[in-house]
Design an enzyme around this catalytic site. Structure first.
Site, PDB file in Angstrom:
ATOM      1  N   ASP A  68      -5.882 -79.629  60.808  1.00 18.47           N
ATOM      2  CA  ASP A  68      -5.479 -79.101  59.497  1.00 18.47           C
ATOM      3  C   ASP A  68      -4.628 -77.846  59.699  1.00 18.47           C
ATOM      4  O   ASP A  68      -4.781 -77.149  60.704  1.00 18.47           O
ATOM      5  CB  ASP A  68      -6.717 -78.739  58.658  1.00 18.47           C
ATOM      6  CG  ASP A  68      -6.487 -78.922  57.172  1.00 18.47           C
ATOM      7  OD1 ASP A  68      -7.097 -79.831  56.579  1.00 18.47           O
ATOM      8  OD2 ASP A  68      -5.694 -78.153  56.593  1.00 18.47           O
ATOM      9  N   ASP A 103       0.082 -78.216  62.430  1.00 19.01           N
ATOM     10  CA  ASP A 103       0.865 -78.737  61.303  1.00 19.01           C
ATOM     11  C   ASP A 103       1.380 -80.119  61.686  1.00 19.01           C
ATOM     12  O   ASP A 103       2.053 -80.260  62.725  1.00 19.01           O
ATOM     13  CB  ASP A 103       2.027 -77.769  61.017  1.00 19.01           C
ATOM     14  CG  ASP A 103       2.690 -78.078  59.693  1.00 19.01           C
ATOM     15  OD1 ASP A 103       2.968 -79.260  59.426  1.00 19.01           O
ATOM     16  OD2 ASP A 103       2.923 -77.122  58.914  1.00 19.01           O
ATOM     17  N   ASN A 120       4.878 -88.751  63.000  1.00 14.63           N
ATOM     18  CA  ASN A 120       4.178 -88.235  64.191  1.00 14.63           C
ATOM     19  C   ASN A 120       2.842 -88.943  64.414  1.00 14.63           C
ATOM     20  O   ASN A 120       2.470 -89.241  65.549  1.00 14.63           O
ATOM     21  CB  ASN A 120       3.960 -86.716  64.062  1.00 14.63           C
ATOM     22  CG  ASN A 120       5.255 -85.946  64.241  1.00 14.63           C
ATOM     23  OD1 ASN A 120       6.141 -86.380  64.984  1.00 14.63           O
ATOM     24  ND2 ASN A 120       5.388 -84.815  63.570  1.00 14.63           N
ATOM     25  N   LYS A 154       0.832 -95.423  68.186  1.00 16.48           N
ATOM     26  CA  LYS A 154       1.534 -96.344  69.094  1.00 16.48           C
ATOM     27  C   LYS A 154       1.199 -95.995  70.555  1.00 16.48           C
ATOM     28  O   LYS A 154       0.854 -96.861  71.356  1.00 16.48           O
ATOM     29  CB  LYS A 154       3.041 -96.231  68.842  1.00 16.48           C
ATOM     30  CG  LYS A 154       3.887 -97.221  69.586  1.00 16.48           C
ATOM     31  CD  LYS A 154       5.345 -97.095  69.179  1.00 16.48           C
ATOM     32  CE  LYS A 154       6.183 -96.603  70.335  1.00 16.48           C
ATOM     33  NZ  LYS A 154       7.582 -96.391  69.965  1.00 16.48           N
ATOM     34  N   TYR A 171       6.490 -85.771  46.323  1.00 14.12           N
ATOM     35  CA  TYR A 171       5.208 -86.395  46.654  1.00 14.12           C
ATOM     36  C   TYR A 171       5.305 -87.916  46.547  1.00 14.12           C
ATOM     37  O   TYR A 171       4.956 -88.641  47.489  1.00 14.12           O
ATOM     38  CB  TYR A 171       4.147 -85.844  45.711  1.00 14.12           C
ATOM     39  CG  TYR A 171       2.731 -86.318  45.960  1.00 14.12           C
ATOM     40  CD1 TYR A 171       2.015 -85.876  47.071  1.00 14.12           C
ATOM     41  CD2 TYR A 171       2.097 -87.182  45.067  1.00 14.12           C
ATOM     42  CE1 TYR A 171       0.708 -86.294  47.284  1.00 14.12           C
ATOM     43  CE2 TYR A 171       0.786 -87.603  45.269  1.00 14.12           C
ATOM     44  CZ  TYR A 171       0.092 -87.149  46.378  1.00 14.12           C
ATOM     45  OH  TYR A 171      -1.210 -87.569  46.581  1.00 14.12           O
TER      46      TYR A 171
HETATM   47  P1  NAD Z   1      -6.531 -81.557  49.753  1.00 12.15           P
HETATM   48  O1  NAD Z   1      -5.390 -80.703  49.361  1.00 12.15           O
HETATM   49  O2  NAD Z   1      -7.904 -81.047  49.505  1.00 12.15           O
HETATM   50  O3  NAD Z   1      -6.440 -81.972  51.276  1.00 12.15           O
HETATM   51  C1  NAD Z   1      -5.248 -82.055  51.985  1.00 12.15           C
HETATM   52  C2  NAD Z   1      -5.457 -81.405  53.338  1.00 12.15           C
HETATM   53  O4  NAD Z   1      -4.268 -81.545  54.122  1.00 12.15           O
HETATM   54  C3  NAD Z   1      -5.734 -79.900  53.229  1.00 12.15           C
HETATM   55  O5  NAD Z   1      -6.824 -79.558  54.042  1.00 12.15           O
HETATM   56  C4  NAD Z   1      -4.441 -79.275  53.721  1.00 12.15           C
HETATM   57  O6  NAD Z   1      -4.626 -77.996  54.282  1.00 12.15           O
HETATM   58  C5  NAD Z   1      -3.964 -80.298  54.733  1.00 12.15           C
HETATM   59  N1  NAD Z   1      -2.520 -80.255  54.967  1.00 12.15           N
HETATM   60  C6  NAD Z   1      -1.523 -80.217  54.042  1.00 12.15           C
HETATM   61  N2  NAD Z   1      -0.327 -80.184  54.653  1.00 12.15           N
HETATM   62  C7  NAD Z   1      -0.561 -80.216  55.990  1.00 12.15           C
HETATM   63  C8  NAD Z   1       0.256 -80.202  57.137  1.00 12.15           C
HETATM   64  N3  NAD Z   1       1.602 -80.141  57.035  1.00 12.15           N
HETATM   65  N4  NAD Z   1      -0.323 -80.234  58.369  1.00 12.15           N
HETATM   66  C9  NAD Z   1      -1.669 -80.280  58.489  1.00 12.15           C
HETATM   67  N5  NAD Z   1      -2.506 -80.284  57.437  1.00 12.15           N
HETATM   68  C10 NAD Z   1      -1.960 -80.253  56.203  1.00 12.15           C
HETATM   69  O7  NAD Z   1      -6.308 -82.943  49.003  1.00 12.15           O
HETATM   70  P2  NAD Z   1      -7.196 -84.264  48.950  1.00 12.15           P
HETATM   71  O8  NAD Z   1      -7.439 -84.543  47.529  1.00 12.15           O
HETATM   72  O9  NAD Z   1      -8.351 -84.172  49.885  1.00 12.15           O
HETATM   73  O10 NAD Z   1      -6.149 -85.349  49.463  1.00 12.15           O
HETATM   74  C11 NAD Z   1      -6.218 -85.902  50.776  1.00 12.15           C
HETATM   75  C12 NAD Z   1      -5.209 -87.019  50.882  1.00 12.15           C
HETATM   76  O11 NAD Z   1      -5.481 -88.040  49.908  1.00 12.15           O
HETATM   77  C13 NAD Z   1      -3.759 -86.567  50.633  1.00 12.15           C
HETATM   78  O12 NAD Z   1      -2.905 -87.241  51.532  1.00 12.15           O
HETATM   79  C14 NAD Z   1      -3.482 -87.030  49.217  1.00 12.15           C
HETATM   80  O13 NAD Z   1      -2.117 -87.287  49.004  1.00 12.15           O
HETATM   81  C15 NAD Z   1      -4.329 -88.300  49.136  1.00 12.15           C
HETATM   82  N6  NAD Z   1      -4.696 -88.603  47.741  1.00 12.15           N
HETATM   83  C16 NAD Z   1      -5.628 -87.876  47.074  1.00 12.15           C
HETATM   84  C17 NAD Z   1      -5.923 -88.178  45.750  1.00 12.15           C
HETATM   85  C18 NAD Z   1      -6.955 -87.413  44.976  1.00 12.15           C
HETATM   86  O14 NAD Z   1      -7.129 -87.697  43.785  1.00 12.15           O
HETATM   87  N7  NAD Z   1      -7.704 -86.512  45.543  1.00 12.15           N
HETATM   88  C19 NAD Z   1      -5.253 -89.223  45.101  1.00 12.15           C
HETATM   89  C20 NAD Z   1      -4.284 -89.922  45.811  1.00 12.15           C
HETATM   90  C21 NAD Z   1      -4.010 -89.629  47.142  1.00 12.15           C
END
Ligand code: NAD
Ligand code: UDP
Length: 312
Positions: free
Chosen positions: A31, A56, A97, A103, A143
């Site tokens: 994270d 990242d 990545n 892969k 997004y």
């Molecule tokens: P969240 O924001 O709580 O979690 C996302 C996590 O990714 C965070 O811990 C953040 O710090 C980390 N992150 C963001 N950019 C990053 C990067 N460049 N490098 C490393 N870490 C990074 O959100 P969530 O609700 O837990 O969502 C998790 C996943 O599920 C996401 O991909 C989101 O698009 C997808 N999603 C969630 C929902 C929802 O309703 N919660 C719906 C559709 C899709």
């Protein structure tokens, strides 16, 4: 079994890690803490089966792993729109990545895609065949289009390189560990009710969403990863509510008398959303079990605890 969970310190990722660790597996949580919180994974720190990497996903990574759960990406409109170019980079480069890593290591990979790939849908409920109605140049497109290109990359790695992929289209999910300030509707309404602030409805509140409790969602992700199904597959709760109905339910369950105020509807806000989960039922034998009133109560209890400890 060695897992890599990207976005593991976030809301959904941290619940997934709990499940994997409790099963006796080894987890590497990656994270960059953009929206993640160390508190979410604190209980695993010091456990030899758990490792944390501050990284990242837009940068390549070499690590030994067998299953990659790629969740890293800001998920709330407030956060993904705060730095839209970074959001697109995270979706595209991050997924690229992780697919390269899959892969190289021969790992299976599951990616967290979204109902936002359907945009403001004309087909209701949304089935996986529906191609969507996304504004490619709007404020949500970093997004929406980011996730669409992530799906596209997955299928090209599958066809070109034989990478074993699983694409989950996640619909609105809620529960404990949502970020209290990420602006999503469930966390906003609950926090507003608990702190005696007005409840903010955007537009007239007739738009609909279908809310899935996080434990149900994580069970669906787990079933998908351990299936032979590439997806895309919808994971969400098909019970649909207007935003006005959600506000009324939160008010009732928090016993709040707060006023409701109406604010401008953000641009491109989808008018309706409800998953068709026929495929998930058939292929994964999965369907949500937790009703909104039950899930809301668990979420309200969580926010009461964290907001009270913040006020102390
Ligand atoms: P969240 O924001 O709580 O979690 C996302 C996590 O990714 C965070 O811990 C953040 O710090 C980390 N992150 C963001 N950019 C990053 C990067 N460049 N490098 C490393 N870490 C990074 O959100 P969530 O609700 O837990 O969502 C998790 C996943 O599920 C996401 O991909 C989101 O698009 C997808 N999603 C969630 C929902 C929802 O309703 N919660 C719906 C559709 C899709
Ligand atoms: N919404 C609202 N008040 C809020 C936050 C959100 O009325 O305080 C609305 C928002 O306009 C949208 C719905 O609730 O129609 C769901 O918003 P959220 O940001 O949770 O998720 P998404 O729009 O990505 O589904």
């Amino acid at each position: 079994m060695k897992h890599l969970v990207t976005g593991g310190a976030g809301f959904i990722g941290s619940h997934l890690i709990d499940k994997l660790i409790n099963r006796g597996d080894t987890v590497c949580c990656l994270d960059n803490f953009f929206t993640g919180n160390i508190e979410n994974i604190k209980s695993h720190i010091g456990n030899p089966s758990f490792e944390m990497i501050d990284h990242d996903v837009i940068n390549p990574l070499k690590i030994d792993t067998q299953k990659i759960w790629h969740l890293a990406c800001p998920a709330s409109p407030k956060h993904y729109q705060s730095d839209p170019i970074k959001t697109t980079k995270t979706s595209f480069l991050g997924t690229l990545n992780m697919l390269e890593l899959a892969k190289e290591t021969g790992s299976e990979i599951l990616i967290a895609s979204t109902s936002e790939v359907y945009g403001d849908p004309e087909v209701h409920p949304q089935t996986e065949e529906y191609k969507g109605s996304v504004n490619p140049i709007g404020i949500r497109s970093c997004y929406d289009e980011g996730k669409r290109v992530a799906e596209s990359l997955c299928f090209d790695y599958f066809r070109e390189n034989g990478v074993k992929i699983h694409v989950a289209r996640i619909f609105n999910t809620y529960g404990p560990r949502m970020h209290p300030e990420d602006g999503r509707v469930v966390s906003n309404f609950i926090c507003q009710s608990i702190t005696n602030s007005p409840i903010t409805i955007y537009g007239e509140g007739n738009q609909t969403r279908s809310f899935c409790y996080v434990d149900d969602l994580v069970n669906g992700l787990d079933k998908l990863m351990y299936s032979n199904h590439t997806g895309p597959i919808n994971l969400g709760n098909p019970n649909e509510f207007t935003i006005l109905e959600l506000a009324a339910l939160v008010k009732e369950q928090t016993k709040s008398f707060n006023e409701i105020i109406f604010k401008e509807l953000p641009k491109d806000d989808p008018k309706q959303r409800k998953p068709c989960i026929k495929l998930a039922k058939e292929k994964l034998n999965w369907e949500p079990k937790i009703n909104l009133d039950v899930g809301l109560q668990k979420t309200i209890d969580y926010f009461k605890k964290i907001l009270e400890s913040e006020l102390k």
